[in-house]
Scaffold this motif. Structure first.
Motif, PDB file in Angstrom:
ATOM      1  N   UNK A 132      33.659 -29.420  67.385  1.00 43.29           N
ATOM      2  CA  UNK A 132      33.268 -28.625  68.565  1.00 43.29           C
ATOM      3  C   UNK A 132      31.941 -27.912  68.326  1.00 43.29           C
ATOM      4  N   UNK A 133      31.739 -27.430  67.093  1.00 45.61           N
ATOM      5  CA  UNK A 133      30.501 -26.694  66.797  1.00 45.61           C
ATOM      6  C   UNK A 133      29.287 -27.611  66.827  1.00 45.61           C
ATOM      7  N   UNK A 178      35.365 -21.245  72.768  1.00 49.31           N
ATOM      8  CA  UNK A 178      34.159 -20.855  72.022  1.00 49.31           C
ATOM      9  C   UNK A 178      32.972 -20.581  72.954  1.00 49.31           C
ATOM     10  N   UNK A 218      28.783 -29.986  68.876  1.00 46.56           N
ATOM     11  CA  UNK A 218      28.380 -30.264  70.262  1.00 46.56           C
ATOM     12  C   UNK A 218      27.524 -29.117  70.783  1.00 46.56           C
ATOM     13  N   UNK A 219      26.580 -29.441  71.636  1.00 45.76           N
ATOM     14  CA  UNK A 219      25.811 -28.356  72.242  1.00 45.76           C
ATOM     15  C   UNK A 219      26.723 -27.503  73.096  1.00 45.76           C
ATOM     16  N   UNK A 220      26.487 -26.215  72.993  1.00 49.03           N
ATOM     17  CA  UNK A 220      27.350 -25.284  73.700  1.00 49.03           C
ATOM     18  C   UNK A 220      27.174 -25.440  75.200  1.00 49.03           C
ATOM     19  N   UNK A 221      28.288 -25.490  75.865  1.00 47.23           N
ATOM     20  CA  UNK A 221      28.232 -25.586  77.322  1.00 47.23           C
ATOM     21  C   UNK A 221      27.716 -24.277  77.874  1.00 47.23           C
ATOM     22  N   UNK A 227      39.284 -22.610  69.784  1.00 47.69           N
ATOM     23  CA  UNK A 227      38.086 -23.462  69.626  1.00 47.69           C
ATOM     24  C   UNK A 227      37.509 -23.820  70.997  1.00 47.69           C
ATOM     25  N   UNK A 273      30.164 -18.636  65.497  1.00 50.12           N
ATOM     26  CA  UNK A 273      30.762 -19.947  65.761  1.00 50.12           C
ATOM     27  C   UNK A 273      30.422 -20.418  67.180  1.00 50.12           C
ATOM     28  N   UNK A 280      29.785 -23.548  62.152  1.00 55.44           N
ATOM     29  CA  UNK A 280      31.163 -23.954  61.846  1.00 55.44           C
ATOM     30  C   UNK A 280      31.728 -23.169  60.661  1.00 55.44           C
ATOM     31  N   UNK A 297      38.566 -30.076  63.866  1.00 56.05           N
ATOM     32  CA  UNK A 297      38.342 -29.915  65.308  1.00 56.05           C
ATOM     33  C   UNK A 297      37.273 -28.850  65.581  1.00 56.05           C
ATOM     34  N   UNK A 298      37.315 -27.774  64.791  1.00 57.05           N
ATOM     35  CA  UNK A 298      36.320 -26.704  64.977  1.00 57.05           C
ATOM     36  C   UNK A 298      34.923 -27.199  64.639  1.00 57.05           C
ATOM     37  N   UNK A 299      34.823 -27.994  63.592  1.00 60.98           N
ATOM     38  CA  UNK A 299      33.492 -28.517  63.217  1.00 60.98           C
ATOM     39  C   UNK A 299      32.970 -29.466  64.303  1.00 60.98           C
TER      40      UNK A 299
END
Lengths: 265, 206
Positions: free
Chosen positions: A45-46, B62, A48-51, B59, B14, B19, A41-43
């Motif tokens: 999310x990473x 983030x 995706x472009x940061x909101x 997460x 992160x 990641x 899940x963390x990968x």
């Protein structure tokens, strides 16, 4: 934990002993499948472009829009206060305008009921007849004596009345005074007549009433004639009675004399 | 010797899309957070559920993470809130359920390879007793102890996470430590008596 007081140091010593025993006793770990799920899940999310944090810029922009709109609206609604001297000047001008308007409306109010209340009564009708006869007499005079016309300023209403085809020719009974007397009368009447024309009819009569006792008889007669032309026969009758008390021998104009005779009858 | 990268830097990395920084961060805190949840919730299955929820929230946070405090404080604040939410939906059943889990966990406590069976049994019994004593502590004292032990939070940080003053947090931690110490001392006393009697028995046998 950084001990800062003896109490804290004592607590730290107590914790050190228990902590060692606790760490020996407790080594529970999350299961591997949970680790894998969380890391996956963390990968995701990473990748995706940061909101971007759009809340602050959006709120600032909204506040600016609202603020500018309010400022514009307020400036449209409220004119800035003028300087004090302008305020004073405009107030005095306003006061003068208000006074004039009040006077005009007041005179209209006073004139209208008189004009509206009279037509129905026979007396008022009689007064209007006499008034028209007096007007016709003046027209006759003007036709007979061009000097008279030149000396008398004619109001638009009067000129319209004079030019009206309804005006009958002067009756045979209406006789002009002798030339010498007529000239003297004309000389006396011309400026007074002009003065009368300049005045507002109803107000001038009421205003002059206070001074009528000491006024010249000819002026008084003119005022009585003016009252009759306006249909204010009651006032004209009273004025004529007072006039007769003070000037019993003064010769009245023919129209006024006839009206007086009819009253006596 | 290289200093480890601070938690806050890892979380910022992160946040910026790294990641592997999260993997390092997770490896550091996964055990502590899991035990913190397990000791409070009591059930392993429930603890796993809450544990996953905690990390899902980390997460998800983030993008808006900022270094306002230590990362551990942020992490255990999220964990505290998730545990509170869990108990709101399901009331705690520590006394009924904890024995089994504690026994299992205590049974899994590793020991030195060449340790004698009696010592192994004694260690397991000590661990089981400590965990049972921990489960019997009032919730506030237990949480203060776990935040101190698993999260390595200071008194101020414990106070911040639990929403109380520093002195209150200190008092809770102190009571928890004193009670656990008493229980451990009792066990130590029994253990020493057991050893003495065992030695006497061996002597007799011998």
């Amino acid at each position: 934990m950084k001990p800062t007081s003896p109490e804290d140091r004592e607590l730290e010593a107590l914790a050190a002993d228990v902590s060692a025993r606790y760490r020996d006793a407790s080594d529970a770990q999350p299961p591997a499948h949970l680790d894998a799920a969380i890391l996956e899940a963390a990968r995701r999310q990473a990748s995706r472009p940061r909101k971007r944090n759009w809340h602050y810029p959006a709120s600032i922009a909204a506040m600016l829009v609202i603020g500018v709109s309010l400022a514009l609206l307020t400036s449209e609604l409220e004119d800035p206060l003028p300087p004090l001297d302008q305020v004073a000047g405009s107030r005095s001008g306003d006061a003068a305008r208000d006074t004039n308007a009040a006077l005009e409306s007041d005179s209209e109010r006073r004139a209208e009921p008189a004009a509206k209340a009279l037509p129905d009564t026979p007396e008022a009708q009689f007064g209007r007849d006499i008034g028209s006869r007096l007007s016709r007499e003046r027209v006759t005079r003007e036709q007979a004596e061009p000097e008279y016309r030149a000396a008398v300023p004619v109001s638009p209403e009067q000129s319209a009345g004079a030019a009206a085809p309804v005006a009958p020719p002067a009756p045979a009974a209406v006789q002009a005074p002798p030339p010498s007397e007529a000239g003297a009368l004309r000389k006396r009447e011309a400026p007074r007549d002009a003065e009368l024309q300049a005045q507002s009819s109803a107000e001038s009569v009421s205003d002059a009433a206070a001074a009528k006792e000491g006024a010249a008889p000819a002026d008084w007669v003119k005022r009585i004639e003016a009252l009759l032309r306006e249909g204010r026969t009651g006032e004209a009758e009273r004025e004529l009675a007072r006039f007769r008390q003070q000037h019993p021998d003064y010769p009245l104009p023919q129209g006024l004399r006839e009206w007086s005779d009819e009253l006596k009858r | 010797m290289n200093d480890p990268v601070p938690d806050e830097k890892l979380m910022l990395a992160y946040r910026d899309g790294d990641a592997r920084a999260f993997e390092a961060l997770y490896a550091r805190h996964r055990g502590g957070v899991f035990r913190y949840v397990l000791r409070q919730v009591g059930f392993r299955s429930a603890a796993e559920e809450v544990f996953q929820e905690i990390w899902t929230k980390i997460i998800a946070a983030r993008g808006r993470y900022r270094v306002d405090a230590r990362f551990a404080t942020f992490l255990y604040t999220v964990a505290h809130n998730c545990v509170v939410d869990h108990f709101r939906s399901r009331p705690p059943l520590h006394l009924v359920s904890f024995d089994g889990d504690a026994g299992d966990e205590a049974a899994a406590v590793p020991g030195p390879e060449q340790e004698q069976p009696e010592r192994i049994v004694a260690r397991r019994q000590s661990a089981q007793r400590l965990l049972r004593a921990l489960a019997l502590l009032p919730d506030e004292q237990r949480e203060a102890f776990l935040l101190h032990e698993e999260g390595e939070l200071t008194l101020e940080e414990i106070a911040g996470v639990t929403g109380v003053g520093r002195e209150t947090a200190k008092s809770r931690l102190r009571y928890a430590l004193v009670k656990l110490r008493q229980i451990l001392n009792e066990f130590d006393l029994r253990d020493s008596e057991l050893n003495v009697s065992g030695a006497g028995h061996e002597t007799d046998v011998a």
